[in-house]
Scaffold this active site. Structure first.
Site: not given
Ligand code: ZN
Length: 233
Positions: A105, A128, A107, A184, A87
Site C-alpha cells: 500500500h 509497453e 501513498h 489517498h 491496512c
Molecule cells: Zn493509506
C-alpha cells in the site's frame, strides 16, 4: 568463469520480515511510504507479516513487524511498542479474495493525481509497460493491445473503513491487479512478494505516464494514432 563466480553468489533473502524491511526502504526512497504512510505485508503459509502502524517505514527492524497466524487467529509476534497496521483488514481481503502472497500500500503522488483525474476507474492501453501486469483471471500477462483497468474507491476517515469498498471492488473487477483510493493512494498485491513489487512499480509508472498524457491532451486509453492526430491539430 570458474568457481570464483559462485563464491560471490548471495542467495536471495527468504525471511519475510527482512524482505519487508528491505523493500520499505526502497519504497521510502521513491516517496511512496514517507511520513509513516503506506504499508506492506507478506503471507508465508499460515503466517501474515505486516509492518506496524505509524512507524517510519525506512527505519523499521524485522522485530518490529506483526506476525498473525491465520489458522489460530492470534498474533504470534506483537511488538508492545506499536499498533497493528490499519491496512491489515485490507491486506487480509486481498489474501482471501485474490489468493495473494504479498500486498503493498503506497501513498504515491502518481496514484493520488490519477485518482483526481479519473472517475470510477482508471484505464490505459497501448503502452509497453502494460505487459508487466498479470491477467489475474488466467495465467499470463496483458498484451500491448490490452487495456489495464483499475477501480477507484472513495476515501474514508479511517484506513480500516476502506475494507468493505475494497472487497466490493475486488468482486466487481475480477481482472483488476490493484485498487486506487481517491485522494489517498494505491493497494497492489501479487502471487508472491517479488511479483507484487514488480506490479506495484509497473502500475506506478503507468499512473505517472497517464497523468502526463492527460496533461498533454492525449487519451491514455485512446486508439493508437489518436495522439498523432492531436499533434497535427
Ligand atoms: Zn493509506
Amino acid at each position: 568463469m570458474g568457481s570464483d563466480t559462485n563464491a560471490q553468489y548471495v542467495p536471495e533473502e527468504t525471511d519475510p520480515a527482512k524482505i519487508i524491511v528491505e523493500l520499505c526502504k526502497l519504497f521510502y526512497a521513491q516517496g511512496w511510504v514517507t511520513g509513516t504512510a503506506g504499508g506492506m505485508s507478506i503471507k508465508d503459509g499460515d503466517l501474515v507479516y505486516v509492518a506496524p502502524s505509524g512507524v517510519q517505514k525506512e527505519r523499521m527492524n524485522p522485530v518490529d513487524l506483526f506476525v498473525y497466524d491465520t489458522k489460530s487467529k492470534t498474533y504470534v509476534s506483537k511488538p508492545e511498542l506499536y499498533k497493528p497496521s490499519a491496512c491489515t483488514p485490507l491486506f487480509m481481503a486481498c489474501y482471501e479474495q485474490r489468493r495473494a502472497g504479498a500486498c503493498i500500500h503506497t501513498h504515491s503522488q502518481n496514484a493520488v493525481m490519477a485518482s483526481l483525474l479519473w472517475g470510477r476507474e482508471f484505464r490505459i492501453a497501448n503502452i509497453e509497460q502494460v505487459k508487466a501486469i498479470p491477467k489475474v483471471v488466467e495465467p499470463g500477462n496483458l498484451s500491448f493491445f490490452d487495456t489495464l483497468v483499475i477501480p477507484i474507491i472513495e476515501n474514508t476517515a479511517h484506513e480500516e473503513d476502506l475494507a468493505p469498498d475494497l472487497e466490493k471492488a475486488l468482486l466487481e473487477y475480477p481482472m483488476a491487479p490493484a485498487v486506487l483510493v481517491r485522494r489517498h493512494g494505491l493497494y497492489v498485491w501479487g502471487a508472491n512478494v517479488w511479483k507484487a513489487k514488480i506490479i506495484n512499480e509497473a502500475i506506478d509508472y503507468l499512473l505517472e505516464l497517464a497523468v502526463k498524457m492527460r496533461h498533454a491532451g492525449i487519451d491514455p486509453a485512446g486508439d493508437i494514432g489518436s495522439e498523432q492526430l492531436t499533434r497535427k491539430i
